[in-house]
Design a protein around this motif. Structure first.
Motif, short mmCIF file in Angstrom:
data_model
loop_
_atom_site.label_atom_id
_atom_site.label_comp_id
_atom_site.label_asym_id
_atom_site.label_seq_id
_atom_site.Cartn_x
_atom_site.Cartn_y
_atom_site.Cartn_z
N GLU A 1 25.54 5.54 55.10
CA GLU A 1 24.71 6.64 55.38
C GLU A 1 25.29 7.84 55.94
O GLU A 1 26.34 7.48 56.81
N VAL A 2 24.90 9.05 55.25
CA VAL A 2 25.50 10.46 55.99
C VAL A 2 24.80 11.06 56.80
O VAL A 2 23.66 11.28 56.68
N ASP A 3 25.25 11.26 58.01
CA ASP A 3 24.85 12.13 59.34
C ASP A 3 25.38 13.43 58.85
O ASP A 3 26.37 13.67 59.18
N THR A 4 24.61 14.40 58.31
CA THR A 4 25.15 15.69 57.98
C THR A 4 24.79 16.53 59.20
O THR A 4 25.68 17.64 59.14
N GLY A 5 24.12 16.43 60.19
CA GLY A 5 23.59 17.22 61.16
C GLY A 5 22.57 18.18 60.40
O GLY A 5 21.71 17.72 59.77
N PRO A 6 22.41 19.48 60.81
CA PRO A 6 21.36 20.14 60.48
C PRO A 6 21.33 20.39 59.08
O PRO A 6 22.28 20.52 58.32
N VAL A 7 20.31 20.33 58.23
CA VAL A 7 19.69 20.77 56.87
C VAL A 7 18.66 21.74 57.05
O VAL A 7 17.51 21.67 57.61
N THR A 8 18.97 22.91 56.37
CA THR A 8 17.85 24.01 56.21
C THR A 8 17.91 24.43 54.73
O THR A 8 18.84 24.65 54.03
N LEU A 9 16.70 24.43 54.28
CA LEU A 9 16.20 24.90 52.75
C LEU A 9 16.19 26.35 53.14
O LEU A 9 15.59 26.93 53.92
N ILE A 10 17.00 26.78 52.12
CA ILE A 10 17.04 28.45 52.00
C ILE A 10 16.54 28.99 50.56
O ILE A 10 17.29 28.54 49.65
N ALA A 11 15.68 29.93 50.54
CA ALA A 11 15.18 30.41 49.38
C ALA A 11 15.02 31.90 49.27
O ALA A 11 14.29 32.45 49.99
N PRO A 12 16.01 32.53 48.96
CA PRO A 12 16.07 33.94 48.98
C PRO A 12 15.12 34.69 48.14
O PRO A 12 14.65 34.09 47.23
N PHE A 13 14.48 35.88 48.86
CA PHE A 13 13.37 36.50 48.17
C PHE A 13 13.88 37.20 46.98
O PHE A 13 14.96 37.32 46.46
N ASP A 14 13.09 37.60 45.94
CA ASP A 14 13.37 38.03 44.92
C ASP A 14 14.27 39.33 44.88
O ASP A 14 14.18 40.23 45.79
#
Length: 185
Positions: A25-38
């Motif tokens: 198992e990988v413990d990566t710490g924080p994970v955040t989805l990022i979707a730049p605006f147009d």
């Protein structure tokens, strides 16, 4: 009152070694989805580089370190990427969402890692086609996942946390099948 204890998605299931393959198992710490605006992908990439040292990745690619808890960006869909292993900086030019508890990440390492995955996924895992730093949104068995090559014989599979048990089961069964095949040879 019940006392709740936080656990990881694959708690009690991993680590596991079958034949030449090790699942951890990988413990990566924080994970955040990022979707730049147009029109804001370059500005988002520049802000990420300045804050955490990695920019926004091209489709089907990752940027940054592959060791646990080191900042990296993993492409995860059209105009979307996951910042893994670092707190997300302020990005007013992008939509951001904390996904830290949303993912189960399993690292598959060993001589038969690609063969185990090949039993479960339709993507071409040959060294010439799926190199280190490549990532793909695909299927493993019946689950939608992200598969990333992080080393010569090492892959990471990211599935939704609710699918952790199924993911481990399917990978374990494929590894057992490979080990049984090798024993017959």
């Amino acid at each position: 009152m019940a006392k709740l204890i936080a656990t990881t998605p694959s708690a009690g299931l991993l680590p596991l070694t079958v034949g030449t393959v090790t699942l951890t198992e990988v413990d990566t710490g924080p994970v955040t989805l990022i979707a730049p605006f147009d029109g804001a992908q370059k500005a988002t990439s520049d802000a990420l580089k300045a804050a955490v040292g990695v920019g926004f990745p091209a489709p089907n690619r990752t940027l940054g370190q592959t060791q646990d808890k080191k900042p990296r960006m993993v492409w995860c869909g059209m105009g979307q990427a996951l910042l893994v292993g670092a707190d997300c900086p302020d990005l007013p030019q992008a939509a951001v969402m904390d996904h830290s508890d949303a993912w189960a990440i399993v690292r598959i390492d060993g001589a038969d890692a690609a063969a185990v995955l090949a039993r479960l996924t339709p993507i071409d895992l040959r060294d010439s086609q799926f190199k280190r730093g490549h990532t793909a949104r695909t299927l493993v068995a019946h689950m939608t996942v992200s598969v990333t090559r992080v080393g010569p014989q090492t892959y990471e599979v990211m599935a939704m946390r609710s699918m952790a048990g199924t993911l481990v089961h399917d990978l374990e069964q494929a590894a057992k099948n490979m080990a049984a095949r090798a024993a017959l040879a």
